[in-house]
Enzyme design. Structure first.
Site, PDB file in Angstrom:
ATOM      1  N   ILE A   1       0.835  -1.087   0.190  1.00 12.07           N
ATOM      2  CA  ILE A   1      -0.088   0.060   0.053  1.00 12.07           C
ATOM      3  C   ILE A   1       0.774   1.250  -0.128  1.00 12.07           C
ATOM      4  O   ILE A   1       0.640   2.424  -0.191  1.00 12.07           O
ATOM      5  CB  ILE A   1      -0.843  -0.155   1.012  1.00 12.07           C
ATOM      6  CG1 ILE A   1      -0.225  -0.292   2.613  1.00 12.07           C
ATOM      7  CG2 ILE A   1      -1.992  -0.978   1.193  1.00 12.07           C
ATOM      8  CD1 ILE A   1      -0.998   0.203   3.720  1.00 12.07           C
TER       9      ILE A   1
ATOM     10  N   TYR B   1      -0.252 -10.489  17.587  1.00  8.12           N
ATOM     11  CA  TYR B   1       0.379 -11.142  16.407  1.00  8.12           C
ATOM     12  C   TYR B   1       0.257 -12.801  16.595  1.00  8.12           C
ATOM     13  O   TYR B   1      -0.115 -13.387  15.438  1.00  8.12           O
ATOM     14  CB  TYR B   1       1.944 -10.587  16.611  1.00  8.12           C
ATOM     15  CG  TYR B   1       2.701 -11.200  15.471  1.00  8.12           C
ATOM     16  CD1 TYR B   1       2.225 -11.039  14.301  1.00  8.12           C
ATOM     17  CD2 TYR B   1       3.775 -11.757  15.861  1.00  8.12           C
ATOM     18  CE1 TYR B   1       3.431 -11.537  13.203  1.00  8.12           C
ATOM     19  CE2 TYR B   1       4.773 -12.231  14.881  1.00  8.12           C
ATOM     20  CZ  TYR B   1       4.390 -12.153  13.763  1.00  8.12           C
ATOM     21  OH  TYR B   1       5.458 -12.722  12.560  1.00  8.12           O
TER      22      TYR B   1
ATOM     23  N   LYS C   1      -1.629 -15.480  14.120  1.00  8.90           N
ATOM     24  CA  LYS C   1      -0.895 -16.578  13.211  1.00  8.90           C
ATOM     25  C   LYS C   1      -1.560 -17.959  13.652  1.00  8.90           C
ATOM     26  O   LYS C   1      -1.625 -18.609  12.780  1.00  8.90           O
ATOM     27  CB  LYS C   1       0.594 -16.533  13.350  1.00  8.90           C
ATOM     28  CG  LYS C   1       1.142 -15.250  13.048  1.00  8.90           C
ATOM     29  CD  LYS C   1       1.046 -15.048  11.111  1.00  8.90           C
ATOM     30  CE  LYS C   1       1.567 -13.900  10.721  1.00  8.90           C
ATOM     31  NZ  LYS C   1       1.571 -14.051   9.359  1.00  8.90           N
TER      32      LYS C   1
HETATM   33  C1  AKB Z   1       8.614 -10.551  15.309  1.00  7.23           C
HETATM   34  O1  AKB Z   1       9.745 -10.408  16.114  1.00  7.23           O
HETATM   35  O2  AKB Z   1       7.640 -10.104  15.682  1.00  7.23           O
HETATM   36  C2  AKB Z   1       8.742 -11.360  14.161  1.00  7.23           C
HETATM   37  C3  AKB Z   1       8.739 -12.742  14.287  1.00  7.23           C
HETATM   38  C4  AKB Z   1       9.552 -13.765  14.907  1.00  7.23           C
HETATM   39  O3  AKB Z   1       7.713 -13.189  13.662  1.00  7.23           O
HETATM   40  N1  AKB Z   1      10.345 -11.161  13.402  1.00  7.23           N
END
Ligand code: AKB
Length: 298
Positions: free
Chosen positions: A16, A122, A126
């Site tokens: 983007i 995060y 995932k």
């Molecule tokens: C992070 O540090 O968030 C990334 C990962 C290890 O997925 N580099």
């Protein structure tokens, strides 16, 4: 790497944001917003796309700082991509990460199948990606493939809000000021991988015949090191490097909840994964690559 293999015009990069000149000049580059389904569909239809490699995500540290945005990009964006892949019969690759594990997972080593209760948005996004992709594979035959990446070390990309970023920044600092202040404790061990191995693993995995895959989500490993160990290796080339430690509680807590080593024996057995860069090779290559980038800029 993909453009060498498949032809420049056959690989389309997207973002983007405006691409840097060298990326723009290297082949097709388009605007694509994972939150805009119509835009994605147009790109797939107009370009007769067959493979989709979906890297858009907010990483661990920046995700904790903006949970709502991380949920949008990492989860809503993923759903758009999954829907599109199903609708257009795409082969889909989505990277996962060491961050998909949490404090209750086995850490040394973390196997492919074990408890996954990450404490970051995060990591949660995932695990969600892994499970959604596998579900759609089993239910509708979606060709979903996912690799759990270690921290990826690359000279070309700027650190982008991750917990493993220090392992890139330290090379830039070593060659510029000669001083790196590390936000992790000296003994924090994490799995890491050179970008070259990461690209090769991804392409080899995408090519692996379906019948060889006993899983849809695999750990891949190369090496594990601490800030102290990588500093010692860099000092073999740049003895003046000074590293000080000022642990940041958010990043240290995240790092302490992640695996210290990855068990990638399934990837080795099923599709022949083998890394080529150890710590020594990674450090030599990074120092040369960072110097070349600085020379190009000057
Ligand atoms: C992070 O540090 O968030 C990334 C990962 C290890 O997925 N580099």
């Amino acid at each position: 790497m993909c453009r060498k293999q498949y032809g420049t015009e056959n690989v389309i990069l997207s973002d983007i944001k405006k691409a840097p000149p060298e990326v723009y000049r290297s082949g097709p580059f388009v605007y694509a917003d994972v939150l805009d389904y119509k835009n994605l569909r147009e790109l797939v239809v107009n370009n007769r796309i067959t493979w989709l490699v979906h890297y858009s995500a907010l990483l661990s540290v920046v995700g904790e700082a903006n949970v709502a945005l991380a949920r949008k990009i990492n989860i809503t964006g993923l759903h758009n991509v999954l829907d599109l892949a199903l609708e257009s019969c795409l082969r889909l690759f989505v990277p996962s990460t060491i961050g998909a594990f949490g404090p209750s997972s086995p850490r040394d080593p973390a196997p492919d199948l074990c408890v996954q209760r990450p404490h970051t948005i995060y990591g949660v996004s995932k695990v969600h990606a892994e499970l959604m992709g596998e579900y759609l594979h089993h239910k509708y035959g979606l060709d979903f493939r996912c690799l759990r990446y270690p921290g990826i070390i690359s000279a070309n990309t700027q650190p982008g809000g991750g917990t493993t970023d220090y392992a890139v920044q330290i090379f830039h600092d070593a060659l510029s000021t000669g001083h790196h202040e590390c936000y992790l404790r000296a003994d924090t061990r994490l799995p890491m991988m050179h970008i070259g191995d990461c690209h090769r693993a991804t392409v080899e995995f995408m090519h692996a015949p379906e019948c060889q895959l006993s899983l849809r989500t695999y750990n891949i490993a190369a090496m594990s090191f601490t800030p102290e160990e990588v500093s010692t290796e860099i000092r073999k080339h740049l003895p003046h490097l000074k590293v000080t430690y000022n642990p940041d509680s958010v990043r240290q807590t995240i790092a302490d909840s992640w695996p210290v080593r990855f068990d990638d024996s399934n990837a080795q057995r099923d599709w022949g994964w083998k890394s080529t860069y150890g710590l020594e090779e990674l450090v030599s290559d990074m120092l040369i690559s960072v110097v070349l980038i600085v020379i190009e800029i000057i």
